[in-house]
Every structure is written in structure tokens, then in C-alpha cells.
Scaffold this motif. Structure first.
Motif, PDB file in Angstrom:
ATOM      1  N   UNK A  55       0.954  -1.319  -0.034  1.00 29.88           N
ATOM      2  CA  UNK A  55      -0.032  -0.077   0.078  1.00 29.88           C
ATOM      3  C   UNK A  55       0.545   1.146   0.071  1.00 29.88           C
ATOM      4  N   UNK A  56       1.801   1.393   0.833  1.00 26.91           N
ATOM      5  CA  UNK A  56       2.648   2.608   0.761  1.00 26.91           C
ATOM      6  C   UNK A  56       3.486   2.818  -0.418  1.00 26.91           C
ATOM      7  N   UNK A  57       3.704   1.762  -1.262  1.00 28.80           N
ATOM      8  CA  UNK A  57       4.371   1.914  -2.576  1.00 28.80           C
ATOM      9  C   UNK A  57       3.609   2.426  -3.426  1.00 28.80           C
ATOM     10  N   UNK A  58       2.074   1.798  -3.352  1.00 31.11           N
ATOM     11  CA  UNK A  58       1.267   2.128  -4.336  1.00 31.11           C
ATOM     12  C   UNK A  58       0.703   3.620  -4.099  1.00 31.11           C
ATOM     13  N   UNK A  59       0.537   4.269  -2.936  1.00 31.60           N
ATOM     14  CA  UNK A  59       0.006   5.416  -2.792  1.00 31.60           C
ATOM     15  C   UNK A  59       1.202   6.566  -2.601  1.00 31.60           C
ATOM     16  N   UNK A  60       2.336   5.892  -2.789  1.00 32.89           N
ATOM     17  CA  UNK A  60       3.478   6.892  -2.982  1.00 32.89           C
ATOM     18  C   UNK A  60       3.210   8.018  -3.885  1.00 32.89           C
ATOM     19  N   UNK A  61       3.387   9.288  -3.650  1.00 37.73           N
ATOM     20  CA  UNK A  61       3.193  10.527  -4.171  1.00 37.73           C
ATOM     21  C   UNK A  61       1.736  11.109  -4.061  1.00 37.73           C
ATOM     22  N   UNK A  62       0.714  10.189  -3.652  1.00 37.17           N
ATOM     23  CA  UNK A  62      -0.394  10.654  -3.129  1.00 37.17           C
ATOM     24  C   UNK A  62      -0.540  10.858  -1.852  1.00 37.17           C
ATOM     25  N   UNK A  63       0.079  10.609  -0.991  1.00 39.56           N
ATOM     26  CA  UNK A  63       0.193  10.910   0.365  1.00 39.56           C
ATOM     27  C   UNK A  63       1.590  11.213   1.002  1.00 39.56           C
ATOM     28  N   UNK A  64       1.458  12.152   1.772  1.00 39.58           N
ATOM     29  CA  UNK A  64       2.624  12.866   2.325  1.00 39.58           C
ATOM     30  C   UNK A  64       3.351  11.717   3.308  1.00 39.58           C
ATOM     31  N   UNK A  65       4.605  11.523   3.375  1.00 38.94           N
ATOM     32  CA  UNK A  65       5.264  10.682   4.189  1.00 38.94           C
ATOM     33  C   UNK A  65       4.604  10.553   5.883  1.00 38.94           C
ATOM     34  N   UNK A  66       4.591  11.974   6.289  1.00 38.75           N
ATOM     35  CA  UNK A  66       3.993  11.904   7.625  1.00 38.75           C
ATOM     36  C   UNK A  66       2.514  11.553   7.652  1.00 38.75           C
TER      37      UNK A  66
END
Length: 173
Positions: A55-66
């Protein structure tokens, strides 16, 4: 199979059948437990490990890291909710996909992720997703599309995702 005799073709077919049968048996014996993880209706512990990495890889760029931990938790809840609404046939296919990804016997050769999902780097996970997306095998392409659809539908169904894509929300009545 030009250049092969009928006997060689039969041998290859028999060997392939035995390998597929053995792999099917191994998958069924090593299949993750069917019991949902604590607090979930459908997602199992093995599913949470797979999806928790992807999920974090798929959502990278759409969700800020924090905000990723909260986005991950909410997306997993959304996926779980979506699974409770699937037809039995679609649920079965989704469970099979997650089983293939969770089982070490199939995970390594099919994904290139040879260790635990939690130990894979984002680059490793991205290569796996790219490999399935660009595969010549339609089955892997469909697996990629299913994973993305499951994750993205759950994420973009959440109000906190709407600002990123410019969606003002549903009309107020």
C-alpha cells in the motif's frame, strides 16, 4: 515446439502436469489460515503483511510521508470493508491472489520478493509491481490490476484523499 518428437512433447506435457499438480498441492498445504486478523472481518494476518508492504508503494506521491501510517491503516480498513461486499466468486479470486503473494513457495518466483514482505525495499516492491504490469502473461497483468484496484478504490473512497486529486466531495443536498 518445432523440432520436438511426439514422445518429447508428451514427456514435457507430463512433466509440466506433475509440476503444476505438485505446486497446487504445496500451495493448498501452505495456504495461510482462513481466520481474519484481530479487528478485521476478512483480512488475515498474511494479507496484512502483503498489503502493509504494498500500500505505501502504491500510494507514494498521493500521500505525504508523515500521513502514510494513517493512510495505510484507513486503506486496510477500506480493503477489509470492500472484501465483505464482494460476491463469493470475486472474494475467492482475491483470496487466491493474496495467498499466492503470501506463500513463500510462490512469492519468490512470481514476485522476486524472496524474503518477508516487510523486509523488501520500496524499490524491490516497485520492480515487482512493474514486472506484473508489464508481463506477457495476462494472469499477472490481471493480478497487478486487481491489486491496484483494491488499494486505490479503498484509498480514494476516503475523504482525506479527495484534496490531493482536486475532488471537492459529494454534492451537499
Amino acid at each position: 515446439m518445432a523440432g520436438l518428437s511426439r514422445r518429447q512433447v508428451l514427456k514435457v506435457g507430463l512433466l509440466g502436469g506433475l509440476l503444476l499438480g505438485g505446486a497446487g498441492l504445496a500451495v493448498s498445504l501452505g495456504r495461510p489460515a482462513d481466520d481474519p486478523a484481530g479487528g478485521y472481518a476478512r483480512l488475515r494476518s498474511a494479507d496484512l503483511e502483503v498489503l502493509g508492504a504494498l500500500v505505501p508503494v502504491i500510494l507514494a506521491g498521493a500521500v505525504p510521508a508523515e500521513r502514510m501510517p494513517a493512510a495505510l491503516a484507513g486503506t486496510l480498513r477500506g480493503i477489509d470493508d470492500s472484501l465483505t461486499r464482494l460476491s463469493p466468486a470475486m472474494l475467492g479470486l482475491t483470496v487466491q491472489l493474496l495467498d499466492v503473494l503470501a506463500l513463500p513457495l510462490t512469492r519468490g518466483p512470481l514476485t522476486g520478493i524472496w524474503g518477508a514482505w516487510s523486509e523488501a525495499t520500496p524499490a524491490d516492491l516497485g520492480r515487482f509491481l512493474d514486472r506484473w504490469r508489464d508481463s506477457r502473461l495476462a494472469l499477472l497483468q490481471r493480478g497487478h490490476a486487481s491489486l491496484l484496484q483494491l488499494v486505490l478504490m479503498s484509498w480514494y473512497g476516503r475523504p482525506e484523499s479527495w484534496a490531493h486529486c482536486g475532488y471537492p466531495g459529494p454534492p451537499a443536498i
